[in-house]
Design a protein around this motif. Structure first.
Motif, PDB file in Angstrom:
ATOM      1  N   MET A   1      31.973  35.547  43.180  1.00 45.22           N
ATOM      2  CA  MET A   1      31.865  34.762  41.973  1.00 45.22           C
ATOM      3  C   MET A   1      32.565  33.458  42.227  1.00 45.22           C
ATOM      4  O   MET A   1      33.685  33.404  42.689  1.00 45.22           O
ATOM      5  CB  MET A   1      32.501  35.497  40.815  1.00 45.22           C
ATOM      6  N   LYS A   2      31.912  32.344  41.899  1.00 47.92           N
ATOM      7  CA  LYS A   2      32.413  31.065  42.306  1.00 47.92           C
ATOM      8  C   LYS A   2      32.417  30.152  41.102  1.00 47.92           C
ATOM      9  O   LYS A   2      31.456  29.462  40.828  1.00 47.92           O
ATOM     10  CB  LYS A   2      31.530  30.485  43.407  1.00 47.92           C
ATOM     11  N   ASN A   3      33.483  30.108  40.340  1.00 49.76           N
ATOM     12  CA  ASN A   3      33.576  29.192  39.234  1.00 49.76           C
ATOM     13  C   ASN A   3      35.030  28.956  38.882  1.00 49.76           C
ATOM     14  O   ASN A   3      35.932  29.521  39.470  1.00 49.76           O
ATOM     15  CB  ASN A   3      32.777  29.684  38.020  1.00 49.76           C
ATOM     16  N   ARG A   4      35.234  28.118  37.883  1.00 43.42           N
ATOM     17  CA  ARG A   4      36.587  27.660  37.591  1.00 43.42           C
ATOM     18  C   ARG A   4      37.483  28.743  37.045  1.00 43.42           C
ATOM     19  O   ARG A   4      38.696  28.564  36.950  1.00 43.42           O
ATOM     20  CB  ARG A   4      36.523  26.498  36.601  1.00 43.42           C
ATOM     21  N   PHE A   5      36.928  29.897  36.643  1.00 47.50           N
ATOM     22  CA  PHE A   5      37.763  30.948  36.094  1.00 47.50           C
ATOM     23  C   PHE A   5      38.355  31.858  37.166  1.00 47.50           C
ATOM     24  O   PHE A   5      39.239  32.649  36.887  1.00 47.50           O
ATOM     25  CB  PHE A   5      36.945  31.821  35.136  1.00 47.50           C
ATOM     26  N   ALA A   6      37.868  31.756  38.401  1.00 47.18           N
ATOM     27  CA  ALA A   6      38.243  32.754  39.399  1.00 47.18           C
ATOM     28  C   ALA A   6      39.729  32.742  39.715  1.00 47.18           C
ATOM     29  O   ALA A   6      40.343  33.790  39.865  1.00 47.18           O
ATOM     30  CB  ALA A   6      37.436  32.540  40.679  1.00 47.18           C
ATOM     31  N   VAL A   7      40.332  31.548  39.831  1.00 49.45           N
ATOM     32  CA  VAL A   7      41.751  31.500  40.171  1.00 49.45           C
ATOM     33  C   VAL A   7      42.583  32.182  39.099  1.00 49.45           C
ATOM     34  O   VAL A   7      43.437  33.017  39.382  1.00 49.45           O
ATOM     35  CB  VAL A   7      42.212  30.038  40.361  1.00 49.45           C
ATOM     36  N   ALA A   8      42.314  31.840  37.850  1.00 46.86           N
ATOM     37  CA  ALA A   8      43.096  32.434  36.766  1.00 46.86           C
ATOM     38  C   ALA A   8      42.853  33.927  36.659  1.00 46.86           C
ATOM     39  O   ALA A   8      43.763  34.695  36.354  1.00 46.86           O
ATOM     40  CB  ALA A   8      42.749  31.751  35.445  1.00 46.86           C
ATOM     41  N   ALA A   9      41.620  34.354  36.925  1.00 45.66           N
ATOM     42  CA  ALA A   9      41.319  35.778  36.842  1.00 45.66           C
ATOM     43  C   ALA A   9      42.082  36.549  37.898  1.00 45.66           C
ATOM     44  O   ALA A   9      42.665  37.606  37.627  1.00 45.66           O
ATOM     45  CB  ALA A   9      39.818  36.002  37.009  1.00 45.66           C
ATOM     46  N   LEU A  10      42.111  36.004  39.115  1.00 41.57           N
ATOM     47  CA  LEU A  10      42.831  36.699  40.169  1.00 41.57           C
ATOM     48  C   LEU A  10      44.335  36.616  39.964  1.00 41.57           C
ATOM     49  O   LEU A  10      45.077  37.456  40.458  1.00 41.57           O
ATOM     50  CB  LEU A  10      42.440  36.123  41.531  1.00 41.57           C
ATOM     51  N   ALA A  11      44.779  35.650  39.207  1.00 36.17           N
ATOM     52  CA  ALA A  11      46.203  35.589  38.902  1.00 36.17           C
ATOM     53  C   ALA A  11      46.623  36.795  38.085  1.00 36.17           C
ATOM     54  O   ALA A  11      47.785  37.195  38.082  1.00 36.17           O
ATOM     55  CB  ALA A  11      46.522  34.312  38.140  1.00 36.17           C
ATOM     56  N   ALA A  12      45.651  37.393  37.387  1.00 34.15           N
ATOM     57  CA  ALA A  12      45.931  38.573  36.565  1.00 34.15           C
ATOM     58  C   ALA A  12      45.799  39.868  37.343  1.00 34.15           C
ATOM     59  O   ALA A  12      45.874  40.956  36.773  1.00 34.15           O
ATOM     60  CB  ALA A  12      44.984  38.601  35.365  1.00 34.15           C
ATOM     61  N   LEU A  13      45.569  39.748  38.675  1.00 35.92           N
ATOM     62  CA  LEU A  13      45.366  40.935  39.502  1.00 35.92           C
ATOM     63  C   LEU A  13      46.507  41.914  39.340  1.00 35.92           C
ATOM     64  O   LEU A  13      47.654  41.576  39.515  1.00 35.92           O
ATOM     65  CB  LEU A  13      45.270  40.513  40.976  1.00 35.92           C
ATOM     66  N   PRO A  97      35.119  42.771  38.312  1.00 34.80           N
ATOM     67  CA  PRO A  97      36.531  43.126  38.178  1.00 34.80           C
ATOM     68  C   PRO A  97      37.039  43.072  36.738  1.00 34.80           C
ATOM     69  O   PRO A  97      36.706  42.154  35.979  1.00 34.80           O
ATOM     70  CB  PRO A  97      37.244  42.080  39.041  1.00 34.80           C
ATOM     71  N   ALA A  98      37.852  44.040  36.382  1.00 36.42           N
ATOM     72  CA  ALA A  98      38.464  44.055  35.051  1.00 36.42           C
ATOM     73  C   ALA A  98      39.259  42.785  34.806  1.00 36.42           C
ATOM     74  O   ALA A  98      39.310  42.283  33.676  1.00 36.42           O
ATOM     75  CB  ALA A  98      39.360  45.286  34.915  1.00 36.42           C
ATOM     76  N   GLU A  99      39.894  42.263  35.871  1.00 34.61           N
ATOM     77  CA  GLU A  99      40.699  41.052  35.727  1.00 34.61           C
ATOM     78  C   GLU A  99      39.845  39.859  35.283  1.00 34.61           C
ATOM     79  O   GLU A  99      40.287  39.032  34.481  1.00 34.61           O
ATOM     80  CB  GLU A  99      41.392  40.726  37.053  1.00 34.61           C
ATOM     81  N   PHE A 100      38.639  39.747  35.806  1.00 35.92           N
ATOM     82  CA  PHE A 100      37.749  38.656  35.421  1.00 35.92           C
ATOM     83  C   PHE A 100      37.345  38.784  33.953  1.00 35.92           C
ATOM     84  O   PHE A 100      37.356  37.813  33.193  1.00 35.92           O
ATOM     85  CB  PHE A 100      36.498  38.655  36.299  1.00 35.92           C
ATOM     86  N   ILE A 101      36.958  39.990  33.566  1.00 31.56           N
ATOM     87  CA  ILE A 101      36.493  40.208  32.193  1.00 31.56           C
ATOM     88  C   ILE A 101      37.614  39.990  31.187  1.00 31.56           C
ATOM     89  O   ILE A 101      37.399  39.440  30.100  1.00 31.56           O
ATOM     90  CB  ILE A 101      35.900  41.621  32.066  1.00 31.56           C
ATOM     91  N   LYS A 102      38.825  40.403  31.548  1.00 29.11           N
ATOM     92  CA  LYS A 102      39.965  40.198  30.650  1.00 29.11           C
ATOM     93  C   LYS A 102      40.208  38.723  30.429  1.00 29.11           C
ATOM     94  O   LYS A 102      40.506  38.280  29.300  1.00 29.11           O
ATOM     95  CB  LYS A 102      41.210  40.866  31.231  1.00 29.11           C
ATOM     96  N   TYR A 103      40.074  37.936  31.478  1.00 30.38           N
ATOM     97  CA  TYR A 103      40.316  36.504  31.355  1.00 30.38           C
ATOM     98  C   TYR A 103      39.196  35.819  30.574  1.00 30.38           C
ATOM     99  O   TYR A 103      39.448  34.951  29.734  1.00 30.38           O
ATOM    100  CB  TYR A 103      40.456  35.858  32.733  1.00 30.38           C
ATOM    101  N   ASN A 104      37.949  36.187  30.864  1.00 35.35           N
ATOM    102  CA  ASN A 104      36.796  35.573  30.199  1.00 35.35           C
ATOM    103  C   ASN A 104      35.753  36.645  29.904  1.00 35.35           C
ATOM    104  O   ASN A 104      35.064  37.114  30.810  1.00 35.35           O
ATOM    105  CB  ASN A 104      36.189  34.488  31.085  1.00 35.35           C
ATOM    106  N   PRO A 105      35.590  37.056  28.651  1.00 33.54           N
ATOM    107  CA  PRO A 105      34.651  38.108  28.286  1.00 33.54           C
ATOM    108  C   PRO A 105      33.206  37.835  28.697  1.00 33.54           C
ATOM    109  O   PRO A 105      32.393  38.760  28.747  1.00 33.54           O
ATOM    110  CB  PRO A 105      34.787  38.181  26.763  1.00 33.54           C
ATOM    111  N   ASP A 106      32.882  36.588  29.015  1.00 30.23           N
ATOM    112  CA  ASP A 106      31.514  36.288  29.446  1.00 30.23           C
ATOM    113  C   ASP A 106      31.147  37.023  30.729  1.00 30.23           C
ATOM    114  O   ASP A 106      29.958  37.229  31.016  1.00 30.23           O
ATOM    115  CB  ASP A 106      31.327  34.786  29.649  1.00 30.23           C
ATOM    116  N   TYR A 107      32.160  37.403  31.500  1.00 29.56           N
ATOM    117  CA  TYR A 107      31.863  38.157  32.716  1.00 29.56           C
ATOM    118  C   TYR A 107      31.243  39.523  32.398  1.00 29.56           C
ATOM    119  O   TYR A 107      30.656  40.154  33.276  1.00 29.56           O
ATOM    120  CB  TYR A 107      33.133  38.364  33.534  1.00 29.56           C
ATOM    121  N   GLN A 108      31.370  39.977  31.178  1.00 24.69           N
ATOM    122  CA  GLN A 108      30.780  41.244  30.781  1.00 24.69           C
ATOM    123  C   GLN A 108      29.269  41.132  30.597  1.00 24.69           C
ATOM    124  O   GLN A 108      28.537  42.127  30.728  1.00 24.69           O
ATOM    125  CB  GLN A 108      31.414  41.730  29.469  1.00 24.69           C
TER     126      GLN A 108
END
Length: 252
Positions: A1-13, A97-108
């Motif tokens: 997944m390649k977009n601006r949310f990825a860094v923040a999502a992985l920060a929640a790993l 990843p759950a981390e992505f969805i938690k950060y941005n529900p659009d990943y669902q």
């Protein structure tokens, strides 16, 4: 997944072959049928010329009846293809990843879309607790491996993720990795900025997890890509130089 949310999502790993009456469809026929599947979107079909899906499916050896894990599904392009290829006797686990969805529900949303397919199960467990419901014949990740290297996961966390992927496969199972080339020798130092990764970094990490590199494909090469600009730059978007690596879990 390649977009601006990825860094923040992985920060929640946190570690918290298709059967039809009286005949068997060959793999090439299965790939042609998959490309023509009515479950695929017009957007999917428009991307086929650049993504070479039939060649990639053949290289990985995806076949009817397989159990396939699509690791970080993006918009679901490959999930829909896998569903059509593996057929009613196979199954596809579409993972976000759950981390992505938690950060941005659009990943669902892509998970909800592919969940309508009868042989697809959406999964959204944590990257720190990879656990598919059954052992898989094929794991696949397209343009996502570099997202594990955006500066948020520690080396130990990365090793644990790769061990989870290794353990998810049946003995003899295949892990196919597609990603954007970074300049040789740069490791993951440009992953956050350019969304690229050095091919040798991928090889080294996955070999350390127990995988054996079985082959490479040049089907997605583009030597006109300088590898020095972001994959989202208009000059190269959709036509980056990409590597395709086929790893296998040893049978013993």
């Amino acid at each position: 997944m390649k977009n601006r949310f990825a860094v923040a999502a992985l920060a929640a790993l946190s570690f918290a072959l298709v059967a039809v009456p009286s005949m068997v469809v060959s793999k090439p026929d299965a790939y042609a049928a998959a490309l023509a599947s009515p479950d695929r979107t017009d957007e999917d079909k428009a991307r086929d010329a650049a993504r070479h899906p039939a060649e990639l499916l053949a290289f990985a050896g995806v076949k009817p009846g397989d159990k396939v894990g699509d690791f970080v599904i993006g918009g679901g392009y490959f999930t829909r293809l896998f569903s059509a290829v593996v057929g009613p006797k196979g199954h596809v686990y579409a993972y976000q990843p759950a981390e992505f969805i938690k950060y941005n529900p659009d990943y669902q949303k892509p998970l909800d879309a592919v969940a309508k397919l009868s042989n697809v199960t959406p999964e959204s467990f944590s990257l720190g607790a990879i656990a598919f419901p059954e052992k898989l014949d094929v794991l696949w990740t397209a343009q996502n491996y570099h997202d594990l290297h955006l500066g948020q996961a520690t080396p130990a966390q990365l090793a644990a993720i790769n061990k989870g992927l290794f353990d998810s496969l049946k003995p003899g199972g295949v892990f196919l990795v597609i990603d954007h080339y970074a300049p040789d020798g740069t490791g993951d130092t440009l992953s956050a900025k350019l969304h690229r990764i050095d091919i040798e970094t991928v090889k080294t990490e996955l070999k350390a997890a127990g995988f054996v590199l079985e082959g490479e494909s040049d089907v997605l090469r583009n030597k006109e890509d300088p590898r020095t600009v972001s994959v989202f730059d208009d000059s190269i978007k959709g036509k980056t130089d990409q590597f395709v690596l086929k790893f296998r879990k040893p049978k013993a």
